[in-house]
Design an enzyme around this catalytic site. Sequence first.
Site, PDB file in Angstrom:
ATOM      1  N   ALA A  46       0.841  -1.206   0.000  1.00 26.80           N
ATOM      2  CA  ALA A  46       0.000   0.000   0.000  1.00 26.80           C
ATOM      3  C   ALA A  46       0.872   1.251   0.000  1.00 26.80           C
ATOM      4  CB  ALA A  46      -0.911   0.002   1.228  1.00 26.80           C
ATOM      5  N   LYS A 106       7.857   4.451  15.748  1.00 26.22           N
ATOM      6  CA  LYS A 106       8.060   4.812  17.167  1.00 26.22           C
ATOM      7  C   LYS A 106       7.024   5.795  17.665  1.00 26.22           C
ATOM      8  CE  LYS A 106      11.003   7.389  14.602  1.00 26.22           C
ATOM      9  NZ  LYS A 106      11.977   7.032  13.608  1.00 26.22           N
ATOM     10  N   GLU A 130      10.974  -4.328  16.359  1.00 26.32           N
ATOM     11  CA  GLU A 130      12.426  -4.207  16.540  1.00 26.32           C
ATOM     12  C   GLU A 130      13.003  -2.944  15.903  1.00 26.32           C
ATOM     13  OE1 GLU A 130      14.792  -6.521  18.274  1.00 26.32           O
ATOM     14  OE2 GLU A 130      15.551  -4.488  18.110  1.00 26.32           O
ATOM     15  N   VAL A 133      13.257   1.291  17.471  1.00 26.20           N
ATOM     16  CA  VAL A 133      14.339   1.939  18.226  1.00 26.20           C
ATOM     17  C   VAL A 133      15.672   1.426  17.693  1.00 26.20           C
ATOM     18  CG1 VAL A 133      15.392   2.301  20.497  1.00 26.20           C
ATOM     19  CG2 VAL A 133      12.905   1.993  20.316  1.00 26.20           C
ATOM     20  N   GLY A 135      17.017   1.494  14.668  1.00 15.93           N
ATOM     21  CA  GLY A 135      17.112   1.006  13.286  1.00 15.93           C
ATOM     22  C   GLY A 135      17.512  -0.459  13.209  1.00 15.93           C
ATOM     23  N   ILE A 137      19.822  -2.002  14.848  1.00 16.55           N
ATOM     24  CA  ILE A 137      20.419  -2.574  16.071  1.00 16.55           C
ATOM     25  C   ILE A 137      19.414  -3.458  16.809  1.00 16.55           C
ATOM     26  CG2 ILE A 137      21.493  -2.020  18.289  1.00 16.55           C
ATOM     27  CD1 ILE A 137      22.130   0.755  17.159  1.00 16.55           C
ATOM     28  N   GLU A 191      15.780  16.271   8.406  1.00 17.54           N
ATOM     29  CA  GLU A 191      14.613  16.632   7.589  1.00 17.54           C
ATOM     30  C   GLU A 191      14.650  18.140   7.320  1.00 17.54           C
ATOM     31  OE1 GLU A 191      11.914  14.449   6.965  1.00 17.54           O
ATOM     32  OE2 GLU A 191      12.980  12.793   7.910  1.00 17.54           O
ATOM     33  N   LYS A 206      11.516   7.181  21.635  1.00 23.17           N
ATOM     34  CA  LYS A 206      12.295   5.946  21.813  1.00 23.17           C
ATOM     35  C   LYS A 206      12.553   5.679  23.302  1.00 23.17           C
ATOM     36  CE  LYS A 206      14.177   6.494  17.208  1.00 23.17           C
ATOM     37  NZ  LYS A 206      15.206   7.182  16.410  1.00 23.17           N
ATOM     38  N   GLY A 308      18.421   4.303   8.004  1.00 25.93           N
ATOM     39  CA  GLY A 308      18.797   3.857   6.664  1.00 25.93           C
ATOM     40  C   GLY A 308      17.825   2.778   6.228  1.00 25.93           C
TER      41      GLY A 308
HETATM   42  P1  NAP Z   1       8.916   7.166   4.047  1.00 22.70           P
HETATM   43  O1  NAP Z   1      10.160   7.052   3.241  1.00 22.70           O
HETATM   44  O2  NAP Z   1       8.305   8.491   4.250  1.00 22.70           O
HETATM   45  O3  NAP Z   1       7.816   6.206   3.369  1.00 22.70           O
HETATM   46  C1  NAP Z   1       6.484   6.174   3.769  1.00 22.70           C
HETATM   47  C2  NAP Z   1       5.721   5.255   2.825  1.00 22.70           C
HETATM   48  O4  NAP Z   1       4.401   5.114   3.294  1.00 22.70           O
HETATM   49  C3  NAP Z   1       5.641   5.783   1.399  1.00 22.70           C
HETATM   50  O5  NAP Z   1       5.756   4.719   0.482  1.00 22.70           O
HETATM   51  C4  NAP Z   1       4.228   6.396   1.334  1.00 22.70           C
HETATM   52  O6  NAP Z   1       3.634   6.310   0.043  1.00 22.70           O
HETATM   53  C5  NAP Z   1       3.478   5.464   2.279  1.00 22.70           C
HETATM   54  N1  NAP Z   1       2.337   6.135   2.898  1.00 22.70           N
HETATM   55  C6  NAP Z   1       2.364   7.206   3.723  1.00 22.70           C
HETATM   56  N2  NAP Z   1       1.118   7.522   4.099  1.00 22.70           N
HETATM   57  C7  NAP Z   1       0.291   6.643   3.511  1.00 22.70           C
HETATM   58  C8  NAP Z   1      -1.096   6.456   3.495  1.00 22.70           C
HETATM   59  N3  NAP Z   1      -1.898   7.269   4.176  1.00 22.70           N
HETATM   60  N4  NAP Z   1      -1.607   5.432   2.771  1.00 22.70           N
HETATM   61  C9  NAP Z   1      -0.806   4.614   2.066  1.00 22.70           C
HETATM   62  N5  NAP Z   1       0.540   4.741   2.045  1.00 22.70           N
HETATM   63  C10 NAP Z   1       1.082   5.741   2.752  1.00 22.70           C
HETATM   64  O7  NAP Z   1       9.122   6.528   5.501  1.00 22.70           O
HETATM   65  P2  NAP Z   1      10.328   5.596   6.008  1.00 22.70           P
HETATM   66  O8  NAP Z   1      11.542   6.435   6.226  1.00 22.70           O
HETATM   67  O9  NAP Z   1      10.445   4.384   5.164  1.00 22.70           O
HETATM   68  O10 NAP Z   1       9.803   5.210   7.459  1.00 22.70           O
HETATM   69  C11 NAP Z   1       8.755   4.285   7.638  1.00 22.70           C
HETATM   70  C12 NAP Z   1       8.611   3.981   9.124  1.00 22.70           C
HETATM   71  O11 NAP Z   1       9.810   3.389   9.603  1.00 22.70           O
HETATM   72  C13 NAP Z   1       8.363   5.221  10.004  1.00 22.70           C
HETATM   73  O12 NAP Z   1       7.496   4.893  11.056  1.00 22.70           O
HETATM   74  C14 NAP Z   1       9.749   5.533  10.529  1.00 22.70           C
HETATM   75  O13 NAP Z   1       9.704   6.202  11.775  1.00 22.70           O
HETATM   76  C15 NAP Z   1      10.318   4.145  10.690  1.00 22.70           C
HETATM   77  N6  NAP Z   1      11.770   4.077  10.656  1.00 22.70           N
HETATM   78  C16 NAP Z   1      12.435   4.624   9.601  1.00 22.70           C
HETATM   79  C17 NAP Z   1      13.814   4.534   9.562  1.00 22.70           C
HETATM   80  C18 NAP Z   1      14.591   5.105   8.401  1.00 22.70           C
HETATM   81  O14 NAP Z   1      15.820   5.012   8.391  1.00 22.70           O
HETATM   82  N7  NAP Z   1      13.969   5.686   7.404  1.00 22.70           N
HETATM   83  C19 NAP Z   1      14.519   3.901  10.606  1.00 22.70           C
HETATM   84  C20 NAP Z   1      13.788   3.342  11.663  1.00 22.70           C
HETATM   85  C21 NAP Z   1      12.412   3.425  11.668  1.00 22.70           C
HETATM   86  P3  NAP Z   1       4.225   7.093  -1.215  1.00 22.70           P
HETATM   87  O15 NAP Z   1       5.557   6.458  -1.497  1.00 22.70           O
HETATM   88  O16 NAP Z   1       3.266   6.883  -2.290  1.00 22.70           O
HETATM   89  O17 NAP Z   1       4.369   8.517  -0.752  1.00 22.70           O
END
Ligand code: NAP
Length: 437
Positions: A46, A106, A130, A133, A135, A137, A191, A206, A308
């Site tokens: 999705a 988180k 997992e 918090v 990533g 680790i 960001e 976290k 990452g």
């Molecule tokens: P991201 O790059 O912003 O990706 C979010 C994805 O979710 C996108 O594919 C987006 O679709 C989709 N999405 C968002 N809202 C939606 C909705 N209402 N309906 C359907 N799809 C939706 O996020 P991310 O960095 O991968 O992070 C994802 C989660 O992992 C978050 O909770 C984040 O805190 C956690 N996390 C991330 C990292 C990291 O390194 N990035 C590390 C640890 C934990 P579109 O692509 O079409 O926009």
Amino acid sequence: MIEYRNLRIALLGAGSVGAQVAHQILNHGEELAARIGAGIELAGVAVRNLDSPRTADIPRHLLTTDAESLVLGADIVIELMGGIEPARTLLLTAINSGADVITANKALLAHHGPELFEAAAQVGAQLYYEAAVGGAIPIIRPLRDSLAGDRVTRILGIVNGTTNFILDRIDTLGESMEDALAIATELGYAEADPTADIGGYDAAQKACILASLAFHTTVPAEAVYREGITDITREQVQAARKAGYVVKILAIAERIKDADGVEGVSARVYPALVPDTHPLAAVHGANNAVFVEAESAGPLMFYGAGAGGVQTSSAVLGDLVSAARRHVVGGPGVGESTHANYPILPIGAIRTRYQITLSVTDEPGVLAEIANIFREREVSVETLEQKTYGSDTTTPTATLVIGTHEATEADLAATVAALEASPVVVGVASVLRVEGL
Ligand code: NAP
């Protein structure tokens, strides 16, 4: 061996992490199936926008904007969308329709964890997190399983890579906060709106998750005390280094007793001085580390990539294998344990050491006056250093750097207020807590 139909995996989100998880399932499905003992099938992914660019190839027919229908037909739902809604509702729907769920979210866990755990417990579903918090680790499983027979006393975590990257650049390259933040943004660590990171909000979520898990207690997100790094200056970081410390923003979860002897949990985030000999002082760049102290195990450190897409997918895939194995075997999920339910103690109850830098008038009797202010509030001075003489004002001033023995935050706050009101004090330049001793 019993043949098991393919487990249907619904993936919510194909961003940084989700696209990599899809890639792993699509390209290493057979190996994962062998580890699970059952086949797996990516039923769909999705997304918000079918045409968004992806970091991995995902066949177009798997993409959908109808997350709810996808969830309803799944055995395991992996939520990697982020944000509170619709992630919360979709996970509750998944749990109530018999799926096991995995999330890296988180913010969702910190604010709605108890609701999700309760829903999962009601139907015997599993909820794995997992990646929420640290990533890549492994820290959730060690706390939940490996240390389940021990008693954790304290956790000190560098759990936000962006702020560690910034503080590390100020420390090792002498950059200003502004320049280090600009580089972090340019390299994609920060960001466009960096508030969640530099304001300590991400680390506080976290801390909430770690404190709840380590102390078998429901810790509300609002109960986590939080200070960010916005007021930290290059001068403070450099002075700290000279004094044998490194400035790190820490997520701290600790079991302590307050002044009345009540045992409780403290969860807090703030920039602190860490001795340069402490393992956390050697955590550079955007890396994360979680330092755990347990009664029998002693000190343990978990270190690695805290973010990452590729790295974080490792933690999500680990959860997938665990969830899928249990889905095949059956039986209730690993419930969240809140049996201890300690009270959450306010920041005023913590005891730590402090380093206070203040500018005072350079006159006879000033040191005695300062010492008096500390003594009257029962804060014991351990070190006192007179650093520099200011000659830029009409009244000559001196800079004092005072290190205290352990004191309560409440006594320290009263001392700082009295210092600020004292006629011999020109200004309190900095108050930093010392952690990791
Ligand atoms: P991201 O790059 O912003 O990706 C979010 C994805 O979710 C996108 O594919 C987006 O679709 C989709 N999405 C968002 N809202 C939606 C909705 N209402 N309906 C359907 N799809 C939706 O996020 P991310 O960095 O991968 O992070 C994802 C989660 O992992 C978050 O909770 C984040 O805190 C956690 N996390 C991330 C990292 C990291 O390194 N990035 C590390 C640890 C934990 P579109 O692509 O079409 O926009």
